[in-house]
Design a protein around this motif. Sequence first.
Motif, PDB file in Angstrom:
ATOM      1  N   UNK A 172      51.309  44.882  49.348  1.00 41.46           N
ATOM      2  CA  UNK A 172      52.384  44.487  50.274  1.00 41.46           C
ATOM      3  C   UNK A 172      52.066  44.856  51.719  1.00 41.46           C
ATOM      4  N   UNK A 173      51.336  45.960  51.895  1.00 36.25           N
ATOM      5  CA  UNK A 173      51.137  46.537  53.223  1.00 36.25           C
ATOM      6  C   UNK A 173      50.125  45.715  54.020  1.00 36.25           C
ATOM      7  N   UNK A 174      50.510  45.358  55.225  1.00 35.92           N
ATOM      8  CA  UNK A 174      49.591  44.656  56.130  1.00 35.92           C
ATOM      9  C   UNK A 174      48.902  45.684  57.024  1.00 35.92           C
ATOM     10  N   UNK A 175      47.613  45.471  57.309  1.00 39.04           N
ATOM     11  CA  UNK A 175      46.825  46.451  58.053  1.00 39.04           C
ATOM     12  C   UNK A 175      46.137  45.818  59.258  1.00 39.04           C
ATOM     13  N   UNK A 176      45.907  46.662  60.282  1.00 40.58           N
ATOM     14  CA  UNK A 176      45.238  46.194  61.493  1.00 40.58           C
ATOM     15  C   UNK A 176      44.490  47.376  62.112  1.00 40.58           C
ATOM     16  N   UNK A 177      43.625  47.071  63.085  1.00 46.67           N
ATOM     17  CA  UNK A 177      42.817  48.108  63.733  1.00 46.67           C
ATOM     18  C   UNK A 177      43.695  49.035  64.569  1.00 46.67           C
ATOM     19  N   UNK A 178      43.321  50.309  64.662  1.00 45.75           N
ATOM     20  CA  UNK A 178      44.138  51.308  65.350  1.00 45.75           C
ATOM     21  C   UNK A 178      44.084  51.161  66.864  1.00 45.75           C
ATOM     22  N   UNK A 179      42.889  51.027  67.443  1.00 44.94           N
ATOM     23  CA  UNK A 179      42.753  51.033  68.897  1.00 44.94           C
ATOM     24  C   UNK A 179      41.732  49.986  69.318  1.00 44.94           C
ATOM     25  N   UNK A 180      42.145  49.051  70.160  1.00 42.00           N
ATOM     26  CA  UNK A 180      41.274  47.955  70.579  1.00 42.00           C
ATOM     27  C   UNK A 180      40.684  48.172  71.973  1.00 42.00           C
ATOM     28  N   UNK A 181      40.969  49.328  72.574  1.00 41.01           N
ATOM     29  CA  UNK A 181      40.455  49.616  73.915  1.00 41.01           C
ATOM     30  C   UNK A 181      39.037  50.150  73.888  1.00 41.01           C
ATOM     31  N   UNK A 182      38.410  50.154  75.068  1.00 42.92           N
ATOM     32  CA  UNK A 182      37.039  50.644  75.173  1.00 42.92           C
ATOM     33  C   UNK A 182      36.964  52.163  75.200  1.00 42.92           C
ATOM     34  N   UNK A 183      37.973  52.821  75.766  1.00 41.25           N
ATOM     35  CA  UNK A 183      37.971  54.282  75.859  1.00 41.25           C
ATOM     36  C   UNK A 183      39.226  54.829  75.199  1.00 41.25           C
ATOM     37  N   UNK A 184      39.096  56.023  74.682  1.00 40.30           N
ATOM     38  CA  UNK A 184      40.193  56.617  73.918  1.00 40.30           C
ATOM     39  C   UNK A 184      40.472  58.035  74.411  1.00 40.30           C
ATOM     40  N   UNK A 185      41.712  58.478  74.245  1.00 36.80           N
ATOM     41  CA  UNK A 185      42.097  59.824  74.643  1.00 36.80           C
ATOM     42  C   UNK A 185      41.427  60.854  73.733  1.00 36.80           C
ATOM     43  N   UNK A 186      41.230  62.039  74.267  1.00 38.03           N
ATOM     44  CA  UNK A 186      40.586  63.109  73.513  1.00 38.03           C
ATOM     45  C   UNK A 186      41.520  63.637  72.433  1.00 38.03           C
ATOM     46  N   UNK A 187      40.976  63.832  71.254  1.00 37.61           N
ATOM     47  CA  UNK A 187      41.768  64.361  70.140  1.00 37.61           C
ATOM     48  C   UNK A 187      42.244  65.787  70.444  1.00 37.61           C
ATOM     49  N   UNK A 188      43.420  66.115  69.962  1.00 39.47           N
ATOM     50  CA  UNK A 188      43.958  67.463  70.146  1.00 39.47           C
ATOM     51  C   UNK A 188      43.141  68.478  69.348  1.00 39.47           C
ATOM     52  N   UNK A 189      42.978  69.656  69.925  1.00 41.73           N
ATOM     53  CA  UNK A 189      42.241  70.707  69.234  1.00 41.73           C
ATOM     54  C   UNK A 189      43.131  71.391  68.200  1.00 41.73           C
ATOM     55  N   UNK A 190      42.506  71.892  67.152  1.00 40.54           N
ATOM     56  CA  UNK A 190      43.247  72.581  66.097  1.00 40.54           C
ATOM     57  C   UNK A 190      43.712  73.952  66.574  1.00 40.54           C
ATOM     58  N   UNK A 191      44.838  74.405  66.041  1.00 38.96           N
ATOM     59  CA  UNK A 191      45.312  75.748  66.358  1.00 38.96           C
ATOM     60  C   UNK A 191      44.612  76.770  65.471  1.00 38.96           C
ATOM     61  N   UNK A 192      45.066  78.006  65.506  1.00 40.80           N
ATOM     62  CA  UNK A 192      44.402  79.066  64.755  1.00 40.80           C
ATOM     63  C   UNK A 192      44.420  78.821  63.253  1.00 40.80           C
TER      64      UNK A 192
END
Length: 627
Positions: A172-192
């Motif tokens: 049932x679930x329809x799917x698509x690509x997450x990000x179509x841009x050329x540059x992406x924001x930096x992922x958040x760092x993990x906490x302790x």
Amino acid sequence: MRHGSIPGGRNAPYDPHEPGWDDSPYGNGHGQPYVPQQPAPHPTVPRQPQRGGYPPQDPQWGGYRPQEPYAPYQPAGHDATGYDTGGHGDDGHRADYGDYGDHKDDAGSSGTLTATRGDGGDDAHDGSGRRGNRRRKKGKRRALRWVAIVTSVAILGTAGAAYAYYQHLNANIKKDALNLGDSKATKSKANAAGQTPLNILLLGSDSRASKENQKLGGAKGDADRKPLADVQMLLHVSADRSNMTVVSIPRDTRVTIPKCTDPDDGHVYPESTTDTINTSLQHGGPGCTVATWEKLTDISIDHFMMIDFAGVVSMADAVGGVPVCVKDNVYDSKSGLKLTKGDHVIKGKQALQWLRTRHGFEDGSDIGRTHAQHMYMNAMVRQLKSGTKLTDPGALTGLAEAATKALTVDTGLGTVKKLYDLGNDLKRVPTDRITMTTMPWGADPQNPVAHVVPTSAASKLFTLLRNDQAVDGKASKKEKADKSTTTTAKASPEGEIAVTVQNGTGSASTPAVPRRASTVTQKLKALGFTQAESDSTPQSQSGSTITYPGDDDKANALAVAKALKLPAGVVKKSSSAEGITLVIGADWTTGTTYPAATDTKEVLDSASALNASDDSACMKVNRYNRW
């Protein structure tokens, strides 16, 4: 095939692998009666006369006695001296040799397999007393064995059905690509604890591609038009899952839409600085809207979920309706919403009308619509958390069907299991720590009548989310217990504290401010931190942070923060840190002293915040839309 009955009994299932079924006188398992006058062998016993029960030499059937001959077939309801007399499979008798037992007749079938010996039932025969006592113990054992076998088959059958239904929901679930841009924001760092924040973009599409959406949304002439993302909300869930902030953006906000490439046809959409954010969906799909949000906020987005008109209707129906409130009678001819003053439970098309209403609420702008959507979402959160509408399997199945058919998600979230796990993750957030906000906005200088743009307060709101700070200003019980921003340990002398300084002022859309790391390093040395060194490794971080690897370094890291007037909240333990590391973010582009901390109350006031636990909220009606 039912145990204790001859093949072709009315309740016997059809088995295509059993010989003789196509033209068999025993029937096809779907209501054909047994025809004893037609001479045909038992399907599993060639050249044997027709008989009740099963052949003693066939080990696949239970309850046989190799030493005993089995009796000729008797019509239904007549005893066959210890054999099952269930000629049609529903007469209710049990067999002496049929430790597998027989089912009750149609009038009272329980579907439960029972032992034929020692169970006290009226229909339990003992073979005229000749073999009853001798075989009672063995009969019980065989009955238990058959219960175990049949139960195992039932479990396997249920598991098979469940798997098939699971695959059905996945389809049932329809799917698509997450990000179509050329540059992406930096992922958040993990906490302790190794946890990271979770950012999900919720989108509402105005697609008219289907007949159902045309019926609900009107404008059949737009059937071939690419849809717009008229509803956009960013869900930021804290790393420890103690709080959640939802940020809506008005659909008429003018933003920079980055260059996006359509994954289906390869078409490249150039960067635009004149369009409103709802048109980003037309630049290749939801992945371009994700790219637009990342460019605007510099917040890395983990997933998106998009729903259309029909999906809104089905979801509202699945949860049994959503409670809302209006302060006056309201009628919006554009959306069709018409309600009397007071509380209502809306579902179906009326729920969609509520979410689409703009002219009928507040000042008739898209801002009022976002507030109405927040009230609706908060009420739905309370409905789902209470579980009052989802206490029976039918309701749960209905919700599963509605949710999976309604959604388009990114490929990383495209299974029922992943959606279920995400739901359990979100469920951990207490209702009173969920805050709904609207991006602080101002009139667009280029088109003040039709468009809005983000204000400095919006930048502060996004900074809070990038730094994973709760906008409600509260601390969770866990945060209070951890006391992560304080320590009783004494810091080392400044000259003994090694600090690495990195320049993270650049972003996906903005180059880094030159020499920021060296400038702040010189300031630290002037303050006595003579072991401070700058590092030219490229970084991109919206909020400044100081990370440290172990508990022994905590006091020293806090000392660095205090010297530069950074808030203690930016000091974090990180498993990936190799030493005390200061990353200068986009929130500190000038000077050698960190700017004053963001006032969360100021942000909340400018963002029209609404807490999810507030069930007293009631929408103000536009004075031109009262009746």
